[in-house]
Design a protein around this motif. Structure first.
Motif, PDB file in Angstrom:
ATOM      1  N   PHE A   1      19.423  42.473  36.646  1.00  0.00           N
ATOM      2  CA  PHE A   1      19.651  42.477  35.475  1.00  0.00           C
ATOM      3  C   PHE A   1      21.326  42.526  35.429  1.00  0.00           C
ATOM      4  N   LYS A   2      22.041  41.531  35.086  1.00  0.00           N
ATOM      5  CA  LYS A   2      23.959  41.120  35.250  1.00  0.00           C
ATOM      6  C   LYS A   2      24.857  41.320  33.784  1.00  0.00           C
ATOM      7  N   VAL A   3      26.118  42.151  33.724  1.00  0.00           N
ATOM      8  CA  VAL A   3      26.139  42.278  32.947  1.00  0.00           C
ATOM      9  C   VAL A   3      27.129  41.636  32.917  1.00  0.00           C
ATOM     10  N   GLY A   4      27.640  40.437  31.458  1.00  0.00           N
ATOM     11  CA  GLY A   4      29.061  39.864  31.495  1.00  0.00           C
ATOM     12  C   GLY A   4      29.798  41.236  30.812  1.00  0.00           C
ATOM     13  N   PHE A   5      31.224  40.752  31.290  1.00  0.00           N
ATOM     14  CA  PHE A   5      32.216  41.462  30.133  1.00  0.00           C
ATOM     15  C   PHE A   5      33.168  40.714  29.501  1.00  0.00           C
ATOM     16  N   ILE A   6      33.750  40.917  28.277  1.00  0.00           N
ATOM     17  CA  ILE A   6      34.851  39.900  28.092  1.00  0.00           C
ATOM     18  C   ILE A   6      35.870  40.599  27.205  1.00  0.00           C
ATOM     19  N   ALA A   7      37.321  40.557  27.673  1.00  0.00           N
ATOM     20  CA  ALA A   7      37.946  41.473  27.333  1.00  0.00           C
ATOM     21  C   ALA A   7      39.370  40.158  25.812  1.00  0.00           C
TER      22      ALA A   7
ATOM     23  N   LYS B   1      32.003  49.391  36.776  1.00  0.00           N
ATOM     24  CA  LYS B   1      31.824  48.922  38.266  1.00  0.00           C
ATOM     25  C   LYS B   1      31.263  50.428  38.956  1.00  0.00           C
ATOM     26  N   THR B   2      31.163  51.328  37.971  1.00  0.00           N
ATOM     27  CA  THR B   2      29.845  52.857  38.591  1.00  0.00           C
ATOM     28  C   THR B   2      28.908  52.261  37.974  1.00  0.00           C
TER      29      THR B   2
ATOM     30  N   VAL C   1      29.757  41.516  35.309  1.00  0.00           N
ATOM     31  CA  VAL C   1      30.556  39.517  35.513  1.00  0.00           C
ATOM     32  C   VAL C   1      32.042  39.327  34.479  1.00  0.00           C
ATOM     33  N   ALA C   2      32.856  39.827  34.875  1.00  0.00           N
ATOM     34  CA  ALA C   2      34.168  39.663  34.996  1.00  0.00           C
ATOM     35  C   ALA C   2      35.546  38.510  34.538  1.00  0.00           C
TER      36      ALA C   2
END
Length: 449
Positions: free
Chosen positions: A4-10, A33-34, A40-41
């Motif tokens: 389970f990977k999580v993307g991050f977009i700001a 990241k905790t 993944v960013a």
């Protein structure tokens, strides 16, 4: 199981981007990241649709299972449709609180950005969830939404081993295999009962010893009459474990009668409890949807579920008894010293062949649920309550429960709505989590309060 990977977009507008806004991005990313997932960013704010498209391509390549979209400021409106179209994973929107800055400037307009985004996503047929809070608390804010989305992801990658099919006459255990694959993603692996039996015969001495040792450790007391059944039970347990590894199974639905005692010599009840102790969730009587629901409850709570029948109720005391014949996991027993490996009280007329593990369940908060086919989709019965201190007053595994709703309301809902007779109980309050899961998976919730 899929990682389970999580993307991050700001997101921001180029004209609104400042070092302070980028510091918000960095603070939020550090908090995310905790979490126990790979985040993944990109290392910058995203300001244009072209930048968003490139980032979505990278996140697809890295096979993320969900994406967190941070409205660092009010963004360019064209970005959200790009994310919706080019990144087909669940979206978690997050905004942060703000106060007027120098010269009374409103420098983020973060919530308004999310407000615009939810409308856009809805128009494009994309589900999402929203959280709100300080950037430094982002990890805690998205923790529960991501746990629910991980459950969704695990179901889509899951495989239930259906051993022997359903038991005779139990139409409640029927399951539309293609509907399950299309709606939830879960695969069914058809396994012949004889494969389990054959594998049990061909185990190494070390595998048999390990299985037998596990059987003996699963209960405090072994009735003298079942000593002959210990090795067959150990072999059966080791065979199920080995077969699960062979087919990469995430769960079992086991046809536990009527053939086992004739073909193998014992019933699999105690072994089913042992598999659940190992967190290889396993339902009785070939109930595939029961196994899927047990996976859901285990995933959302971190606990071990109890697969049961509702066998009695008391309208005056507002209680109901959940029970099964001796297949419960001893990990959730009331007192380990009460656990007793016994001969089955029904098989071949009763008290002739093993193997059951008899005890009552522990007290505490519980959530009862049932997953059922409905129209061309699914529905889920949900009722929470409190498991009471229950003496082992009948053979098998009893649990007396006082639900938050009245017993009469629960029974009337079950009987008027035609729900099945199999339920899964977890020792946790996951009512809200189940409701949110139902929203993501288009399951109709039937909440009894």
């Amino acid at each position: 199981m899929k990682v389970f990977k999580v993307g991050f977009i700001a997101l921001t507008k180029a004209s609104w981007a400042t070092p302070e806004i980028d510091n918000l991005r960095k603070t939020m990313l550090a908090s995310l990241k905790t979490l126990p997932y790979e985040i993944v960013a990109d290392d910058s704010l995203t300001t244009t649709a072209a930048e968003a498209s490139a980032l979505c391509a990278d996140l697809r390549k890295q096979d993320v299972s969900a994406v967190i979209v941070f409205m660092a400021t009010f963004p360019v409106g064209a970005i959200v449709p790009v994310i919706a179209k080019e990144l087909p994973v669940p979206v978690v929107l997050i905004s942060t609180p703000e106060k007027p800055q120098a010269n009374r400037m409103w420098t983020q307009n973060s919530f308004c950005g999310s407000n615009m985004a939810v409308h856009t996503l809805r128009q494009l047929g994309r589900k999402n969830t929203f959280v709100f809070g300080p950037a430094e608390q982002a990890g805690e804010l998205v923790k529960r939404p991501l746990e629910i989305l991980k459950c969704v992801s695990d179901l889509a990658a899951g495989k239930v081993g259906l051993v022997g099919g359903r038991v005779p006459g139990f139409y409640t255990s029927n399951c539309d295999e293609m509907r399950l694959r299309a709606k939830l993603g879960t695969e069914i692996e058809i396994i012949d009962l004889l494969e389990i039996v054959d594998t049990a015969k061909k185990l190494s001495e070390a595998e048999v010893k390990q299985g037998v040792d596990t059987v003996r450790k699963t209960a405090a007391v072994c009735a003298k009459t079942i000593e002959k059944d210990i090795e067959p039970a150990g072999r059966m347990y080791a065979s199920f474990r080995k077969t699960a590894k062979k087919y990469a199974l995430s769960a079992y639905a086991i046809r536990c009668w009527p053939e086992w005692s004739d073909i193998y010599g014992i019933a699999p009840c105690a072994v089913i409890g042992m598999l659940n102790n190992d967190r290889l969730v396993s339902s009785c009587e070939g109930d595939v949807l029961g196994a899927v629901l047990m996976q859901i409850e285990a995933s959302l709570s971190g606990g071990i579920p109890f697969f049961a029948d509702l066998i009695s109720f008391d309208y005056d005391q507002d209680t109901a008894v959940l029970w099964h014949c001796g297949a419960a996991p001893s990990a959730i027993c009331r007192k380990f010293e009460e656990t007793t490996l016994s001969q089955h009280f029904r098989v071949d007329g009763g008290n002739k062949k093993g193997l059951t593990n008899e005890f009552s369940m522990k007290a505490g908060p519980i959530t009862l649920a049932q997953l059922d086919e409905d129209g061309d989709g699914y529905r889920m019965l949900i009722a929470k309550g409190t498991a009471l201190d229950t003496e082992p007053f009948i053979r098998g595994n009893p649990l007396n429960v006082r639900f938050d709703c009245t017993a009469e309301r629960l029974v009337n809902t079950i009987m008027t709505e035609g729900f099945k007779h199999h339920y899964s109980i977890i020792h946790a309050d996951i009512e809200n989590d189940l409701l949110e899961l139902c929203r993501w998976l288009d399951i109709k919730p039937v909440l009894v309060k």
